[in-house]
Design a protein around this motif. Sequence first.
Motif, PDB file in Angstrom:
ATOM      1  N   GLN A   1      -4.091   6.668  -3.622  1.00 40.11           N
ATOM      2  CA  GLN A   1      -3.763   6.208  -4.978  1.00 40.11           C
ATOM      3  C   GLN A   1      -2.937   7.290  -5.668  1.00 40.11           C
ATOM      4  OE1 GLN A   1      -7.136   5.138  -7.369  1.00 40.11           O
ATOM      5  NE2 GLN A   1      -5.935   4.858  -9.237  1.00 40.11           N
TER       6      GLN A   1
ATOM      7  N   ALA B   1       0.834  -1.201   0.000  1.00 40.66           N
ATOM      8  CA  ALA B   1       0.000   0.000   0.000  1.00 40.66           C
ATOM      9  C   ALA B   1       0.871   1.255   0.000  1.00 40.66           C
ATOM     10  CB  ALA B   1      -0.916   0.007   1.219  1.00 40.66           C
ATOM     11  N   THR B   2       0.315   2.326  -0.555  1.00 42.61           N
ATOM     12  CA  THR B   2       0.946   3.642  -0.532  1.00 42.61           C
ATOM     13  C   THR B   2       0.136   4.520   0.406  1.00 42.61           C
ATOM     14  OG1 THR B   2       1.637   3.355  -2.830  1.00 42.61           O
ATOM     15  CG2 THR B   2       1.719   5.580  -1.940  1.00 42.61           C
TER      16      THR B   2
ATOM     17  N   GLU C   1      -4.437   5.193   3.248  1.00 42.35           N
ATOM     18  CA  GLU C   1      -3.985   4.686   1.944  1.00 42.35           C
ATOM     19  C   GLU C   1      -4.461   5.624   0.834  1.00 42.35           C
ATOM     20  OE1 GLU C   1      -4.296   0.630  -0.808  1.00 42.35           O
ATOM     21  OE2 GLU C   1      -4.886   0.596   1.325  1.00 42.35           O
TER      22      GLU C   1
END
Length: 361
Positions: free
Chosen positions: A330, A312-313, A328
């Motif tokens: 995108q 995850a970012t 999290e």
Amino acid sequence: MCSCQGSPSSAVADGATAASASPGLQRHSSRIDIPAASPLRKALVVAAVEAQPFAPTLEAPGVIEAAPERLVKIVPPLAGRIVRLHHQLGDRVKAGEPLVTIDSPDLGSAYRDDAKAQAALLQARQDFARQQALHQADISAGKDLEAARQTLTSAESDARAARERLAQLGAPADAASRREYVLRAPIAGRVVDMAGAMGGYWNDTTAAMMTVADLSTVWMSASVPEKDIAQLSVGQPVRIALDAYPGRVFEGKARYIGDLVDTDTRTVRVRVAIDNREGLFKPGMFAHATLQGPAQPALLVPASAVLQSGLATRVFVQTAPAQYESREVQVGPADGDRLALLAGLKPGERIVVQGGVLLND
């Protein structure tokens, strides 16, 4: 646009050193509370994120190509011996100028066929005229007139076919020489390839003897991945860099976006017309294209604000003073040292833009 609050960024290093001596961070699921005595309160740099215009750029490999309509492979329609080369490799030519003269027996045969057909047509016309006169005087039968008419029709067809054959070859019907065929340039340009030699016999009427190209304008053809097609538009600016000219950047605009996707590479071709009157661009050169996409609102954050946590970012969002939440997000395309966030944040939220690694597990 990010606005910073708190101590200078140099405080991160000091905070990292002091973190071990400070009271431990208090973690509640995805929320982190920083104790009042922790030096991290001064080490973290927090800023609000706001939507701002963002024009993403696409990087794509490309190649320089000659414009298809300005490159002609000269294929002689007749076999024969090359008796004269009017131009050499690299010469400039005008449309209609002679390129090669070929001594061709096949051309002689075409002229003989035409002469025979014209003679037969003349004889058929005379016979038909005579039969008409005899028929009007009731001297000959009607079947003789009809036979003469059919012979005339056949002779006209043969004569027309023989003359059309000469026209197809580009050979004038009244040429002085009936064996020498002159191959002429169909367009103005430069002789960029030559396969024939003086005195050689050319018998392959499917192979190009010469290539004439007008390279005053060339194409840069870039291969853009299928996932980026939505960011393409005719007329968008393109910056072009070539390995042959390090440090130089050439400007252009997208003139054509391919209608088909290459099923092997999953890319679409984007073509840019380039003024090449200086002759800098050679077909076959590799190029690096940077396409400027349309401007659109986006949340841009410093790359230092984005952390990788497993697959995850994430970013750390400030939910209250000294209180942060791991969220999290995108990530979209980059703009220098900034990243566009496509999902996970809202305008106005405050995030840790520097020092977030100190909060990460």
